[in-house]
Design an enzyme around this catalytic site. Structure first.
Site, PDB file in Angstrom:
ATOM      1  N   ASP A  67       4.377  11.748   7.142  1.00 28.21           N
ATOM      2  CA  ASP A  67       3.014  11.582   6.643  1.00 28.21           C
ATOM      3  C   ASP A  67       2.068  11.099   7.743  1.00 28.21           C
ATOM      4  O   ASP A  67       0.864  10.997   7.513  1.00 28.21           O
ATOM      5  CB  ASP A  67       2.969  10.655   5.426  1.00 28.21           C
ATOM      6  CG  ASP A  67       3.229   9.191   5.750  1.00 28.21           C
ATOM      7  OD1 ASP A  67       3.769   8.893   6.838  1.00 28.21           O
ATOM      8  OD2 ASP A  67       2.905   8.328   4.900  1.00 28.21           O
ATOM      9  N   ARG A  68       2.601  10.809   8.940  1.00 28.91           N
ATOM     10  CA  ARG A  68       1.772  10.419  10.077  1.00 28.91           C
ATOM     11  C   ARG A  68       2.022  11.378  11.232  1.00 28.91           C
ATOM     12  O   ARG A  68       3.055  12.028  11.308  1.00 28.91           O
ATOM     13  CB  ARG A  68       2.080   8.993  10.510  1.00 28.91           C
ATOM     14  CG  ARG A  68       1.862   7.964   9.411  1.00 28.91           C
ATOM     15  CD  ARG A  68       2.061   6.572   9.944  1.00 28.91           C
ATOM     16  NE  ARG A  68       2.029   5.581   8.885  1.00 28.91           N
ATOM     17  CZ  ARG A  68       1.645   4.327   9.035  1.00 28.91           C
ATOM     18  NH1 ARG A  68       1.250   3.909  10.224  1.00 28.91           N
ATOM     19  NH2 ARG A  68       1.652   3.483   8.026  1.00 28.91           N
ATOM     20  N   SER A  89       8.757   4.923   5.500  1.00 29.62           N
ATOM     21  CA  SER A  89       7.872   5.492   6.513  1.00 29.62           C
ATOM     22  C   SER A  89       8.458   5.327   7.914  1.00 29.62           C
ATOM     23  O   SER A  89       9.615   5.656   8.137  1.00 29.62           O
ATOM     24  CB  SER A  89       6.472   4.870   6.394  1.00 29.62           C
ATOM     25  OG  SER A  89       5.533   5.566   7.187  1.00 29.62           O
ATOM     26  N   GLU A 128      -6.775   4.607  10.468  1.00 28.63           N
ATOM     27  CA  GLU A 128      -6.534   4.318  11.876  1.00 28.63           C
ATOM     28  C   GLU A 128      -5.069   4.328  12.266  1.00 28.63           C
ATOM     29  O   GLU A 128      -4.735   4.399  13.450  1.00 28.63           O
ATOM     30  CB  GLU A 128      -7.156   2.963  12.219  1.00 28.63           C
ATOM     31  CG  GLU A 128      -6.371   1.734  11.735  1.00 28.63           C
ATOM     32  CD  GLU A 128      -6.291   1.598  10.230  1.00 28.63           C
ATOM     33  OE1 GLU A 128      -5.370   0.916   9.742  1.00 28.63           O
ATOM     34  OE2 GLU A 128      -7.147   2.172   9.519  1.00 28.63           O
ATOM     35  N   SER A 129      -4.167   4.283  11.287  1.00 26.67           N
ATOM     36  CA  SER A 129      -2.731   4.265  11.578  1.00 26.67           C
ATOM     37  C   SER A 129      -2.133   5.662  11.636  1.00 26.67           C
ATOM     38  O   SER A 129      -0.943   5.841  11.413  1.00 26.67           O
ATOM     39  CB  SER A 129      -1.996   3.423  10.530  1.00 26.67           C
ATOM     40  OG  SER A 129      -2.281   3.886   9.229  1.00 26.67           O
ATOM     41  N   ARG A 146       9.120  -1.983  -0.114  1.00 24.42           N
ATOM     42  CA  ARG A 146       9.900  -1.827   1.115  1.00 24.42           C
ATOM     43  C   ARG A 146      10.696  -3.088   1.400  1.00 24.42           C
ATOM     44  O   ARG A 146      10.331  -4.170   0.966  1.00 24.42           O
ATOM     45  CB  ARG A 146       8.985  -1.536   2.313  1.00 24.42           C
ATOM     46  CG  ARG A 146       8.277  -0.203   2.259  1.00 24.42           C
ATOM     47  CD  ARG A 146       7.459   0.003   3.524  1.00 24.42           C
ATOM     48  NE  ARG A 146       6.676   1.233   3.478  1.00 24.42           N
ATOM     49  CZ  ARG A 146       5.849   1.608   4.454  1.00 24.42           C
ATOM     50  NH1 ARG A 146       5.701   0.842   5.530  1.00 24.42           N
ATOM     51  NH2 ARG A 146       5.168   2.734   4.356  1.00 24.42           N
ATOM     52  N   THR A 156       0.823  -1.212   0.000  1.00 19.90           N
ATOM     53  CA  THR A 156       0.000   0.000   0.000  1.00 19.90           C
ATOM     54  C   THR A 156       0.855   1.259   0.000  1.00 19.90           C
ATOM     55  O   THR A 156       0.366   2.333  -0.309  1.00 19.90           O
ATOM     56  CB  THR A 156      -0.931   0.028   1.231  1.00 19.90           C
ATOM     57  OG1 THR A 156      -0.138  -0.088   2.417  1.00 19.90           O
ATOM     58  CG2 THR A 156      -1.926  -1.110   1.175  1.00 19.90           C
ATOM     59  N   LYS A 200       8.477   4.752  -3.298  1.00 21.79           N
ATOM     60  CA  LYS A 200       7.085   4.804  -3.752  1.00 21.79           C
ATOM     61  C   LYS A 200       6.907   5.874  -4.824  1.00 21.79           C
ATOM     62  O   LYS A 200       7.634   6.866  -4.861  1.00 21.79           O
ATOM     63  CB  LYS A 200       6.120   5.037  -2.583  1.00 21.79           C
ATOM     64  CG  LYS A 200       6.264   6.356  -1.838  1.00 21.79           C
ATOM     65  CD  LYS A 200       5.238   6.433  -0.705  1.00 21.79           C
ATOM     66  CE  LYS A 200       5.297   7.765   0.026  1.00 21.79           C
ATOM     67  NZ  LYS A 200       4.286   7.877   1.088  1.00 21.79           N
TER      68      LYS A 200
END
Length: 550
Positions: A311-312, A149, A395-396, A50, A46, A159
C-alpha cells in the site's frame, strides 16, 4: 526520523538480527493477553490492530476476538455479502489468517480467500470489495487484510475494510475494539470457532483469483500503451511483500519492459538492508531500507518498490536516486491533474496536514481545491469513492487516485498503481520524476523538511492533543508573521490532535505519539537550512510553553 543512527543502518541484516520464526509462531498460539494490561488489549490505530506475539500484543486470542467482533458488526449492520480476506508475507500473517477463517466459517460468513494460498496486497482487497459492490445496494461485500504493513518481521496486524473499500472509520473500529476486548475478558466463551481444516472445506469458503482480477483492471488506471510505446526500462523490488507475484503478470499482460529485481519471500526478511534505527523494516521510503534498489538505479530508467502489503511506494530515479515521498507526491499530483481530462473539473487534491506545502502550491497553480485533513487515510475514502477527490495522499508514501475515466479505483492506499504511475510519467514526459521535481521546485520553491521527536509524558501528550489556537501567544514564526494556527483540519473541521502553525515560507505541526512518550514536530521551510532549524527551535519552544501554561 529522529534518534541515533544505528551502525547497521543501510547494511545487509546480520543473522543476529533475524527473527526466530518458530518461536514467534509458538508465542502466537501459546501466550494469552492479559486484558488488565493496556498494552495487551485490542487497540485499533489508523491501520488496524498491530503488535507482536512476543509481548502478547498480537496473539491468537486477539485475532479470534476481533474476527468475532467483525462477524457481529456485519450482522448488526446488515452486511451479508462476501468478505474478502488477504494476507501479507509476515510470519504471523498465516496463523492469523487461519484463526480468522475458523471464526468466519463458524459464523457462516461467505468468505473469499486467495486462490492457491496466494498473498494479497491491500489494494487488491479494496479493489475486490468495490468491484463486487458496484451497482449494488444490498448484499454488500467487505474485507479483512492481515498485515502490519512495513513493520519489522516479528510484527502482526489485522485491519477491517467496510463496504466502501477503505480503512474503517473510528466509529467502526471503536465498536470492534470494545467488543473484542469484552470477548477476551470473557475468556472467548462467546467466540464461535471450528477447526481450520473444516473451515477451509466449509460451504462458505470460496477461492478468488485476486491477481487476475486486479491486473486485468489495472489498465483502466495506468496508460500502459504509453509505457509500452516509450520503451522505458523499469525495475521493481517487491521487498518480499504480498505483491511479489503480481508484477510478472502485469509485465506480461501489458507488454512492458519490467524486471523484477527479486521474487524472494523469506519470513525473516534477511535480504533487507537495515533501517536507520537498527531494525529490519520494509519501508520503501527509507534510503537505508532501500539500498538494494538504490544501488541499481543506473540500470533502469525508473525503478520502484512497495512495502509488505503493497500500500506504500518508493520511487528510484537515475537523476535523483530515491525520491522523498513528499517530492514524488507533488510530481504525481501535478502530472495526474494535467493528464486526466475525464476527471471532474471540481475534483480536489487531498493531502494530510503534515504533507509538504509544495502540494498547496501545485494545487493553486492547477486551479484545484486543496482538501487538507488530519493524519490517516480514512479521511480520503468518501471523496475517492464519489470522485470529488481526484487524489488522496499522505507524507508516509501512501496514495490513491481515480481511474482514468474519473470513477473510483481504490479507496485504500495503492502502492502498485502509484509506483506504475512513475513509469507513465517518464513515458509521456520523457523525463523521470526526479527531473520533474527539480523543474517544479525551480518554479514553485524548494522545500526543506525535517521531523524530530521530543519527550512528553502522558499528561503532556493529552494537553498537546487538546491545544487550541489561542494558547499559542507568538505572533511570528522564524522571522515571519504567523498566518494561521490550526487545531482542526481546514477540509472537514476534524481535530488534528495537536496544532499546526504556518507562515508565508514555513510551517510546523506538533502531534503526540500514540505509542511512545514523545510528541512529533514536523517542520518545513521554503528558504534554507538555517530557516528550517529556526522553525524547529521555535516550534519546540512554542509547544513547550503552551504545554507548561496549559
Amino acid at each position: 526520523m529522529s534518534g541515533r543512527l544505528s551502525p547497521l543502518a543501510g547494511k545487509r541484516a546480520p543473522d543476529t538480527l533475524l527473527v526466530d520464526v518458530e518461536r514467534l509462531r509458538d508465542a502466537y498460539a501459546d501466550l494469552r493477553p492479559d486484558p488488565a494490561v493496556p498494552s495487551q488489549r485490542v487497540a485499533f490505530g489508523t491501520s488496524g490492530h498491530r503488535g507482536t506475539s512476543f509481548d502478547r500484543s498480537f496473539n491468537e486470542w486477539h485475532v479470534l476476538a476481533i474476527t468475532q467482533a467483525i462477524c457481529e458488526y456485519r450482522k448488526e449492520k446488515g452486511i451479508d455479502g462476501p468478505l474478502y480476506i488477504g494476507i501479507d508475507t509476515h510470519a504471523l500473517s498465516q496463523p492469523a489468517f487461519e484463526s480468522a477463517l475458523e471464526v468466519l466459517a463458524a459464523n457462516g460468513v461467505q468468505t473469499m480467500i486467495a486462490a492457491g494460498g496466494e498473498y494479497t496486497p491491500t489494494p487488491a482487497i479494496s479493489h475486490a470489495i468495490l468491484t463486487y459492490n458496484r451497482g449494488r445496494t444490498h448484499g454488500l461485500a467487505d474485507g479483512i487484510v492481515v498485515t502490519p504493513s512495513h513493520n519489522p518481521p516479528d510484527g502482526g496486524g489485522f485491519k477491517y475494510n467496510p463496504p466502501n473499500g477503505g480503512p474503517a472509520d473510528t466509529d467502526v473500529t471503536g465498536w470492534m475494539q470494545k467488543r473484542a476486548n469484552a470477548l477476551i475478558e470473557g475468556g472467548l466463551r462467546e467466540v464461535r470457532r471450528m477447526p481450520f481444516n473444516q473451515a477451509m472445506h466449509a460451504s462458505t469458503t470460496h477461492q478468488h483469483d485476486f491477481i487476475a482480477a486486479y491486473v486485468a483492471d489495472l489498465g483502466n488506471v495506468i496508460d500502459f500503451d504509453a509505457i509500452r510505446g516509450s520503451g522505458v526500462h523499469l525495475g521493481v523490488d517487491p521487498l518480499g511483500g504480498s505483491g511479489v507475484h503480481y508484477w510478472g503478470p502485469i509485465a506480461e499482460r501489458y507488454g512492458i519492459d519490467l524486471t523484477v529485481v527479486s521474487d524472494a519471500v523469506d519470513l525473516t526478511f534477511r535480504f533487507m538492508s537495515v533501517d536507520w534505527d537498527g531494525k529490519i523494516r520494509m519501508d520503501p521510503s527509507s534510503s537505508y531500507a532501500m539500498q538494494r534498489l538504490i544501488e541499481l538505479k543506473d540500470s533502469y530508467d525508473v525503478a520502484f518498490a512497495c512495502d509488505t502489503d503493497h500500500d506504500r511506494h518508493g520511487i528510484v530515479t537515475r537523476s535523483s536516486g530515491l525520491l522523498l515521498p513528499n517530492h514524488y507526491l507533488s510530481v504525481l499530483i501535478d502530472y495526474l491533474f494535467r493528464h486526466r481530462p475525464e476527471w471532474r473539473g471540481d475534483a480536489a487534491v487531498g493531502k494530510t496536514l503534515v504533507s509538504t506545502a509544495l502540494i498547496d502550491r501545485v494545487a493553486k497553480r492547477l486551479g484545484r481545491r486543496l482538501y487538507e485533513v488530519p493524519v490517516g487515510f480514512k479521511w480520503f475514502v468518501d471523496g475517492l469513492f464519489d470522485g470529488s477527490l481526484g487524489f488522496g495522499g499522505e507524507e508516509s508514501a501512501g496514495a490513491s487516485f481515480l481511474r482514468r475515466d474519473g470513477s473510483v479505483w481504490s479507496t485504500d492506499k495503492d502502492g502498485i498503481a502509484a509506483a506504475l504511475m512513475s513509469a507513465e510519467i517518464a513515458a509521456r514526459t520523457d523525463r523521470d520524476p526526479g527531473e520533474l521535481y527539480t523543474q517544479m521546485t525551480a518554479e514553485l520553491g524548494r522545500p526543506l523538511s525535517q521531523r524530530v521527536d521530543a519527550p512528553a509524558n502522558v499528561e503532556q501528550k493529552a494537553r498537546l492533543s487538546r491545544l487550541s489556537p489561542d494558547q499559542v501567544k507568538s505572533t511570528s514564526l522564524a522571522g515571519e508573521k504567523i498566518e494561521s494556527v490550526l487545531d482542526r483540519a481546514p477540509a472537514n473541521g476534524a481535530s488534528i490532535g495537536g496544532i499546526k502553525v504556518t507562515s508565508a515560507n514555513g510551517w510546523f505541526a506538533a502531534r503526540p505519539s500514540g505509542t511512545e512518550d514523545i510528541y512529533k514536530i514536523y517542520a518545513e521551510s521554503f528558504k534554507d537550512e538555517a530557516h528550517l532549524e529556526q522553525l524547529l527551535q521555535e516550534a519546540q519552544a512554542m509547544v513547550d510553553g503552551a504545554l507548561n501554561a496549559a
